[in-house]
Design an enzyme around this catalytic site. Structure first.
Site, mmCIF file in Angstrom:
data_model
loop_
_atom_site.group_PDB
_atom_site.id
_atom_site.type_symbol
_atom_site.label_atom_id
_atom_site.label_comp_id
_atom_site.label_asym_id
_atom_site.label_seq_id
_atom_site.Cartn_x
_atom_site.Cartn_y
_atom_site.Cartn_z
ATOM 1 N N ASP A 7 -4.607 -1.478 -5.537
ATOM 2 C CA ASP A 7 -3.438 -1.721 -4.698
ATOM 3 C C ASP A 7 -2.920 -3.116 -5.053
ATOM 4 O O ASP A 7 -3.634 -3.918 -5.674
ATOM 5 C CB ASP A 7 -3.863 -1.639 -3.230
ATOM 6 C CG ASP A 7 -2.801 -2.162 -2.289
ATOM 7 O OD1 ASP A 7 -1.659 -1.667 -2.359
ATOM 8 O OD2 ASP A 7 -3.099 -3.089 -1.513
ATOM 9 N N ASP A 9 -0.300 -5.541 -2.784
ATOM 10 C CA ASP A 9 -0.249 -6.452 -1.644
ATOM 11 C C ASP A 9 -1.533 -6.369 -0.817
ATOM 12 O O ASP A 9 -1.919 -5.297 -0.351
ATOM 13 C CB ASP A 9 0.941 -6.109 -0.748
ATOM 14 C CG ASP A 9 2.272 -6.282 -1.466
ATOM 15 O OD1 ASP A 9 2.450 -7.320 -2.117
ATOM 16 O OD2 ASP A 9 3.117 -5.380 -1.376
ATOM 17 N N ASP A 166 -7.065 -2.540 0.199
ATOM 18 C CA ASP A 166 -7.399 -3.259 1.429
ATOM 19 C C ASP A 166 -6.987 -2.530 2.695
ATOM 20 O O ASP A 166 -7.179 -3.056 3.794
ATOM 21 C CB ASP A 166 -6.708 -4.632 1.428
ATOM 22 C CG ASP A 166 -5.199 -4.509 1.576
ATOM 23 O OD1 ASP A 166 -4.642 -5.054 2.547
ATOM 24 O OD2 ASP A 166 -4.569 -3.862 0.722
#
Length: 219
Positions: A7, A9, A166
């Site tokens: 991922d 961001d 995250d």
């Protein structure tokens, strides 16, 4: 072919201050009260329409205008403050380690192609990624489309693919695609929420990632 998909961001780069500022600006531009910081960070990872649908409602008629206002604010912030999306500590080293292991690197993100390429080019890492899947190319997370397309592009199979992210959206996307997953705790979703999504492993620092990948690869 082993494939490691990151991922962006909250996993590769810390963009929270930029995202919150642009979200606030988008709502204020339409005379609306911005969501809380916690609410904004909770939708990081989703494509923009889905993010605004969560923050307002799927039927909200202002969503197209909010999206355009957010994009405009993001562009303006970049012009004003430069690249306010630093890499997390240890990120570069892990990317180089994965490359040295002869595994393919990918990105799956709710950003646009233009956005992710700008930030990765700024950090000198764009050439490390064999596949970049974004909100421009596939349905929003947790739909498995980004991962499925990434595997097809590099010739990887699910058992050799690992998603690192995250948010619960990343882990749920990995489950939907039938691939391995590593949840990282330095981003925007709480560790308790990540645990409920049942990742194969949790990393608290980038330094833990190589050993986890070796274990998942069975080496």
């Amino acid at each position: 072919m082993k494939l490691v998909i990151f991922d962006c961001d909250g996993t590769l780069v810390d963009s929270q201050h930029l995202i919150v500022a642009c979200m606030d600006a988008a709502f204020i531009s339409l005379g609306r009260t911005p969501p809380s910081r916690e609410a904004t960070l909770s939708i990081v990872g989703l494509s923009l329409f889905e993010a605004f649908a969560v923050l307002t409602s799927p039927e909200d008629p202002d969503i197209p205008a909010l999206i355009e206002a957010y994009k405009g604010a993001f562009h303006a912030e970049r012009q004003k403050h430069g690249h306010a999306e630093p890499l997390y500590p240890g990120c570069r080293e892990v990317i180089e380690w994965v490359a040295a292991e002869k595994a393919a690197l990918g990105i799956a993100t709710g950003k646009s192609q233009r956005g992710v390429r700008i930030v990765m080019t700024h950090h000198g890492l764009i050439d490390r990624f064999a596949t970049i899947q974004t909100a421009d190319d596939a349905p929003s997370k947790p739909h498995p489309g980004m991962i499925l397309q990434a595997m097809a592009e590099v010739g990887a199979v699910p058992e050799d693919t690992v998603m690192i992210g995250d948010t619960t959206y990343d882990i749920d996307m990995a489950h939907a695609a039938g691939v391995g997953s590593i949840a990282v705790t330095w981003g925007y979703h709480a560790p308790e929420a990540l645990l409920r999504s049942r990742p194969n492993a949790i990393a608290r620092t980038y330094g833990e990632v190589p050993a986890i990948l070796k274990r998942l690869w069975g080496v």
